[in-house]
Write an enzyme that holds these catalytic residues in place. Structure first.
Site, PDB file in Angstrom:
ATOM      1  N   CYS A   2       0.829  -1.073  -0.208  1.00 37.35           N
ATOM      2  CA  CYS A   2       0.160   0.340  -0.034  1.00 37.35           C
ATOM      3  C   CYS A   2       0.972   1.004  -0.139  1.00 37.35           C
ATOM      4  O   CYS A   2       1.972   1.060   0.522  1.00 37.35           O
ATOM      5  CB  CYS A   2      -0.445   0.347   1.008  1.00 37.35           C
ATOM      6  SG  CYS A   2      -2.047  -1.555   1.597  1.00 37.35           S
ATOM      7  N   ARG A  27       4.456   0.797  -6.205  1.00 39.53           N
ATOM      8  CA  ARG A  27       4.711  -0.537  -4.964  1.00 39.53           C
ATOM      9  C   ARG A  27       3.764  -1.857  -5.330  1.00 39.53           C
ATOM     10  O   ARG A  27       3.729  -2.088  -4.786  1.00 39.53           O
ATOM     11  CB  ARG A  27       4.325   0.382  -3.892  1.00 39.53           C
ATOM     12  CG  ARG A  27       5.598   1.556  -3.139  1.00 39.53           C
ATOM     13  CD  ARG A  27       4.790   2.255  -2.166  1.00 39.53           C
ATOM     14  NE  ARG A  27       4.773   2.028  -0.824  1.00 39.53           N
ATOM     15  CZ  ARG A  27       5.497   1.636   0.254  1.00 39.53           C
ATOM     16  NH1 ARG A  27       6.145   2.416  -0.120  1.00 39.53           N
ATOM     17  NH2 ARG A  27       4.991   1.210   1.064  1.00 39.53           N
ATOM     18  N   TRP A  74      -3.353  -2.216  -1.399  1.00 35.24           N
ATOM     19  CA  TRP A  74      -2.739  -4.058  -1.901  1.00 35.24           C
ATOM     20  C   TRP A  74      -3.162  -4.941  -1.088  1.00 35.24           C
ATOM     21  O   TRP A  74      -3.314  -4.890   0.240  1.00 35.24           O
ATOM     22  CB  TRP A  74      -1.271  -4.077  -2.037  1.00 35.24           C
ATOM     23  CG  TRP A  74      -0.527  -4.695  -2.438  1.00 35.24           C
ATOM     24  CD1 TRP A  74      -0.327  -4.430  -4.373  1.00 35.24           C
ATOM     25  CD2 TRP A  74      -0.560  -6.344  -2.601  1.00 35.24           C
ATOM     26  NE1 TRP A  74       0.007  -5.667  -4.433  1.00 35.24           N
ATOM     27  CE2 TRP A  74      -0.357  -6.610  -4.079  1.00 35.24           C
ATOM     28  CE3 TRP A  74      -1.144  -6.990  -1.479  1.00 35.24           C
ATOM     29  CZ2 TRP A  74       0.552  -8.185  -3.573  1.00 35.24           C
ATOM     30  CZ3 TRP A  74      -0.853  -8.242  -1.477  1.00 35.24           C
ATOM     31  CH2 TRP A  74       0.005  -9.100  -2.343  1.00 35.24           C
ATOM     32  N   ASN A  98      -1.646   1.340   5.579  1.00 30.02           N
ATOM     33  CA  ASN A  98      -0.909  -0.147   5.125  1.00 30.02           C
ATOM     34  C   ASN A  98      -0.137  -0.388   6.759  1.00 30.02           C
ATOM     35  O   ASN A  98       0.430  -1.088   7.889  1.00 30.02           O
ATOM     36  CB  ASN A  98       0.510   1.028   4.465  1.00 30.02           C
ATOM     37  CG  ASN A  98       1.913   0.028   3.236  1.00 30.02           C
ATOM     38  OD1 ASN A  98       1.559  -1.357   3.741  1.00 30.02           O
ATOM     39  ND2 ASN A  98       3.088   0.802   3.633  1.00 30.02           N
ATOM     40  N   GLY A  99      -0.144  -2.485   6.033  1.00 31.14           N
ATOM     41  CA  GLY A  99       0.737  -2.994   7.434  1.00 31.14           C
ATOM     42  C   GLY A  99      -0.733  -4.449   7.568  1.00 31.14           C
ATOM     43  O   GLY A  99      -1.653  -4.441   6.475  1.00 31.14           O
ATOM     44  N   GLU A 480      23.460 -19.112   3.175  1.00 31.15           N
ATOM     45  CA  GLU A 480      23.220 -18.061   3.152  1.00 31.15           C
ATOM     46  C   GLU A 480      23.710 -16.713   3.423  1.00 31.15           C
ATOM     47  O   GLU A 480      24.471 -15.469   3.435  1.00 31.15           O
ATOM     48  CB  GLU A 480      21.422 -17.604   3.476  1.00 31.15           C
ATOM     49  CG  GLU A 480      21.145 -16.361   2.990  1.00 31.15           C
ATOM     50  CD  GLU A 480      21.261 -15.492   1.941  1.00 31.15           C
ATOM     51  OE1 GLU A 480      22.061 -16.384   0.973  1.00 31.15           O
ATOM     52  OE2 GLU A 480      21.373 -14.691   1.758  1.00 31.15           O
ATOM     53  N   LYS A 484      26.630 -15.096   1.814  1.00 29.94           N
ATOM     54  CA  LYS A 484      26.278 -12.804   2.035  1.00 29.94           C
ATOM     55  C   LYS A 484      27.162 -12.281   2.574  1.00 29.94           C
ATOM     56  O   LYS A 484      27.988 -11.374   1.707  1.00 29.94           O
ATOM     57  CB  LYS A 484      24.729 -12.944   2.862  1.00 29.94           C
ATOM     58  CG  LYS A 484      23.967 -11.155   2.650  1.00 29.94           C
ATOM     59  CD  LYS A 484      22.834 -11.510   2.314  1.00 29.94           C
ATOM     60  CE  LYS A 484      23.141 -12.130   0.673  1.00 29.94           C
ATOM     61  NZ  LYS A 484      22.138 -12.521  -0.051  1.00 29.94           N
ATOM     62  N   GLU A 487      30.597 -12.387  -0.173  1.00 31.09           N
ATOM     63  CA  GLU A 487      30.158 -11.525  -1.841  1.00 31.09           C
ATOM     64  C   GLU A 487      29.849  -9.760  -1.444  1.00 31.09           C
ATOM     65  O   GLU A 487      30.775  -9.041  -1.911  1.00 31.09           O
ATOM     66  CB  GLU A 487      28.797 -11.888  -2.281  1.00 31.09           C
ATOM     67  CG  GLU A 487      27.953 -11.702  -0.870  1.00 31.09           C
ATOM     68  CD  GLU A 487      25.995 -11.514  -2.397  1.00 31.09           C
ATOM     69  OE1 GLU A 487      26.054 -11.356  -3.451  1.00 31.09           O
ATOM     70  OE2 GLU A 487      25.078 -12.228  -1.717  1.00 31.09           O
ATOM     71  N   HIS A 503      34.051 -33.868   9.604  1.00 22.81           N
ATOM     72  CA  HIS A 503      34.126 -34.950   8.726  1.00 22.81           C
ATOM     73  C   HIS A 503      35.203 -33.419   7.712  1.00 22.81           C
ATOM     74  O   HIS A 503      35.129 -34.184   6.144  1.00 22.81           O
ATOM     75  CB  HIS A 503      32.949 -34.856   7.659  1.00 22.81           C
ATOM     76  CG  HIS A 503      32.469 -35.694   8.821  1.00 22.81           C
ATOM     77  ND1 HIS A 503      32.482 -37.182   8.820  1.00 22.81           N
ATOM     78  CD2 HIS A 503      31.369 -35.716   9.212  1.00 22.81           C
ATOM     79  CE1 HIS A 503      31.587 -38.011   9.805  1.00 22.81           C
ATOM     80  NE2 HIS A 503      30.614 -37.128   9.865  1.00 22.81           N
ATOM     81  N   LYS A 603      23.181  -8.019 -10.643  1.00 20.83           N
ATOM     82  CA  LYS A 603      22.339  -8.153  -9.755  1.00 20.83           C
ATOM     83  C   LYS A 603      21.972  -9.257 -11.339  1.00 20.83           C
ATOM     84  O   LYS A 603      20.515 -10.331 -10.651  1.00 20.83           O
ATOM     85  CB  LYS A 603      21.040  -7.077 -10.596  1.00 20.83           C
ATOM     86  CG  LYS A 603      19.830  -7.405  -9.431  1.00 20.83           C
ATOM     87  CD  LYS A 603      20.291  -7.039  -8.066  1.00 20.83           C
ATOM     88  CE  LYS A 603      19.210  -7.443  -7.450  1.00 20.83           C
ATOM     89  NZ  LYS A 603      19.428  -8.293  -5.448  1.00 20.83           N
TER      90      LYS A 603
HETATM   91  C1  F6R Z   1      23.049 -13.209  -3.246  1.00 20.74           C
HETATM   92  C2  F6R Z   1      22.373 -13.001  -4.905  1.00 20.74           C
HETATM   93  C3  F6R Z   1      22.915 -14.278  -5.699  1.00 20.74           C
HETATM   94  C4  F6R Z   1      21.260 -14.517  -6.797  1.00 20.74           C
HETATM   95  C5  F6R Z   1      21.526 -15.288  -7.980  1.00 20.74           C
HETATM   96  C6  F6R Z   1      20.584 -15.664  -8.051  1.00 20.74           C
HETATM   97  O1  F6R Z   1      22.916 -12.998  -2.636  1.00 20.74           O
HETATM   98  O2  F6R Z   1      21.406 -12.458  -4.475  1.00 20.74           O
HETATM   99  O3  F6R Z   1      23.273 -15.737  -5.667  1.00 20.74           O
HETATM  100  O4  F6R Z   1      20.717 -15.090  -5.464  1.00 20.74           O
HETATM  101  O5  F6R Z   1      22.136 -14.208  -8.755  1.00 20.74           O
HETATM  102  O6  F6R Z   1      19.978 -14.625  -8.765  1.00 20.74           O
HETATM  103  P1  F6R Z   1      17.974 -14.842  -9.496  1.00 20.74           P
HETATM  104  O7  F6R Z   1      17.051 -14.470  -8.028  1.00 20.74           O
HETATM  105  O8  F6R Z   1      17.727 -12.643 -10.269  1.00 20.74           O
HETATM  106  O9  F6R Z   1      17.957 -15.672  -9.663  1.00 20.74           O
END
Ligand code: F6R
Length: 608
Positions: A2, A27, A74, A98-99, A480, A484, A487, A503, A603
């Site tokens: 929203c 949004r 929404w 919103n929420g 993960e 994170k 990277e 192991h 990205k």
């Molecule tokens: C890590 C990250 C990447 C994506 C991967 C897949 O933080 O963002 O590992 O998860 O490149 O990207 P999508 O989800 O767009 O297929």
């Protein structure tokens, strides 16, 4: 999500409110409305669908007034129609929201017993009724707001206008964002600075637990007990055409803090938050009769799939075959038509994931796409789209898309379990109830752990190697956490299943390699504690991410213990994602890396 806007102005507001709503269109919404106040009388116009429907209505029946509030809705509780569209009116009170108001059902029962008549299916209407009740009892606008805020539970951004206080707008935030815009003889409120950018660039961001009272010339901010608080004014760089960082240093930080809000939108697409039931999944994937599920994705999206595997197997007894897409596409995996395939991708354009999808298409499987961009190639080539509704994710390191992917996988696993006759109505209600609490819990956790995460990150930034451990659904989270961290901070990090420690990786343990252990007090807790003891016995430094019960039970010497609230097993992966994201984020900030665009990363990876 929203969008909300308010103006206490010195010239007519209706047109300007609708213009501001247009800047919030990104949004997503399915109805819209605006209310103004003139000569002690409030009037509103509301319309289903896009903003031009509302504009058309306003051109036929204009609204006068120099104070008003507006909303793009929404739908969460109740279908998208005019009656459910905001603003909601009750006895001289107008509200946009919103929420999610989590305890709306109990409040509604209480208010109906006193004679309140509800006209919509929304959770928002209880806010209007509560305020009206407090005003009838003699409280002024501010006192009524505080009384109401102490009764409602959930995640919300609220704007309120009272017919008998024509010079004031009230706002409150707990979860979804809300920004105050400072004009000359006018004040503004909006879901973000972009909405307000043509009016002013002087912005004050409200924080969770703030209630603001705006007049044309003043802004008063108090906490929910009425104690004044001070929030800085800042100059926003937002322009009407862009997604901005709000009051955050990086998009990644903004996206971490957006999670309670976007998750509630993602959830409301898959579960009925009022009735606490799951909505049936898209019939293109016949969960009831499947023999198995194949899941494929890359990077963080793959790890969301790995958590999903635990859920589908446990709650729906559905065997899951999962692999990273770059392997999946070439494995020549035997698949059959009584299996379905799910492809998880934020962008919906990842080359390997798309190639895996096409392989499954050839094999004749029904295909589901768990994507953020519906119009993406993966979205378009699927039989069923399961949108994650995270909104644009700009930071290269995925945060809110990950937790929204998890929320979607959890909802689908419950829907599959129900379709396969394995989850009873009582269990369904309980699980959906837990999912519904998640936005509020995430808001609380984000606020509570931030200072500790920042301090700990300063220490972590001195190390060259880090090990993450976890069991059960905390194992993909360990992967993960390591992904994170590496990277964006460029610190070498590995994630392992805690049971694998002896192991191999145990050979690496010494005081130079912190071991971050993710261990809520679940079925595996004792086993993970044993692994921590093995680390401690070899001089390893432990950063222990656990819950209140776990912290009491473990009694170990740690470098740091991060204590989250006790939460239900089904929401633990989303809640425990928050410290690992913040730890990576703050460590990267200390190291001075390019947080939003880390070196060598893109990205959207549209090549092999
Ligand atoms: C890590 C990250 C990447 C994506 C991967 C897949 O933080 O963002 O590992 O998860 O490149 O990207 P999508 O989800 O767009 O297929």
């Amino acid at each position: 999500m929203c969008g909300i806007v308010g103006i206490v102005g010195n010239q007519p507001v209706a047109g300007r409110l609708v213009d501001a709503l247009k800047r919030l269109e990104y949004r997503g919404y399915d109805s819209a409305g605006v209310a103004t106040l003139k000569d002690g009388a409030m009037e509103r116009r509301r319309a289903e669908g896009k903003l031009f429907n509302l504009e058309k209505l306003l051109s036929e029946k204009p609204l006068a007034g120099e104070i008003g509030i507006a909303h793009t809705r929404w739908a969460t509780h109740g279908v998208p129609n005019e009656i459910n569209a905001h603003p909601h009116f009750v006895d001289g009170v107008a509200v946009v929201h919103n929420g999610i108001i989590e305890n709306f059902a109990a409040l509604k029962t209480e208010l109906m017993a006193e004679g309140a008549i509800f006209t919509s299916q929304t959770d928002t209407e209880v806010v209007a009724h509560l305020l009206a009740r407090y005003r009838r009892e003699g409280l002024d606008g501010k006192a009524a707001m505080l009384a109401m805020l102490n009764r409602v539970e959930g995640a919300y951004a609220l704007l309120v206008m009272f017919a008998d206080e024509p010079e004031k707008l009230y706002a409150a935030r707990f979860g979804p964002p809300l920004a105050v815009g400072h004009g000359r003889g006018e004040m503004f409120l909006g879901s973000d600075a972009i909405a307000l950018s043509p009016f002013t660039h002087e912005i004050t961001y409200l924080v969770d637990g703030d209630c603001a009272i705006l007049s044309r010339d003043t802004v008063e901010i108090v906490d929910f007990s009425g104690k004044p608080v001070s929030r800085q004014k800042q100059i926003s760089q937002a322009a009407a055409f862009m997604v901005d960082k709000g009051n955050h240093r990086h998009f990644m930080e903004k996206e971490i803090y957006e999670q309670p809000e976007v998750i509630s939108h993602a959830l409301s697409h898959y579960v009925d938050l009022a009735g606490l039931t799951v909505k049936p999944a898209d019939p293109a994937i016949d969960f009831a009769n499947l023999r198995g599920l194949a899941i494929s994705a890359c990077g963080t999206a793959y790890l969301a799939g790995l958590v999903g595997k635990y859920w589908f197997e446990r709650y729906a007894r559905l065997p899951v075959e999962i692999d990273v897409a770059s392997e999946f596409r070439y494995r020549e995996m035997p698949l059959s038509k009584d299996q379905a395939a799910l492809f998880i991708s934020q962008s919906g354009e990842t080359a390997d994931t798309l190639a895996s999808l096409r392989y499954c298409r050839q094999e004749g499987l029904a295909i589901g796409a768990v994507v953020n961009v519906r119009e993406s190639t993966i979205g378009r080539e699927a039989d069923a789209i399961f949108p994650i509704l995270a909104g644009p994710e700009i930071g290269v390191a995925s945060t809110k898309a990950f937790t929204c992917q998890l929320a979607v996988m959890a909802s689908l696993a419950v829907a599959a379990g129900k379709a396969r006759g394995l989850i009873t109505a009582v269990e369904e209600q309980e699980m959906v109830g837990h999912l519904a609490e998640m936005p509020r819990i995430m808001s609380k956790v984000l606020n509570a752990i931030q200072p500790q995460m920042e301090n700990l990150s300063r220490e972590l930034s001195r190390f060259k190697d880090v090990l993450y451990l976890g069991r059960g659904t905390s194992y993909p989270l360990a992967l993960e956490g390591a992904l994170k961290l590496k990277e964006i901070s460029y610190i070498h990090a590995e994630g392992y299943a805690a049971g694998e420690l002896k192991h191999g990786p145990i050979a690496l343990i010494d005081e130079n390699m912190p071991v971050i252990v993710i261990a809520p007090h679940d079925r595996f807790f004792e086993k993970t504690v044993s692994n921590m003891q093995e680390v401690a016995a070899r001089g390893g430094r432990i950063i222990f991410i656990t819950d209140e019960t776990g912290a009491k039970a473990a009694r170990l010497d740690t470098m740091a213990t991060i204590v989250l609230p006790d939460v239900a097993e089904i929401i633990a992966p989303m809640v425990f994602s928050l410290p690992i994201q913040l730890l990576a984020y703050h460590t990267a900030v200390f190291m001075g890396t390019d947080v939003d665009q880390p070196r060598n990363l893109a990205k959207s990876v549209t090549v092999e």
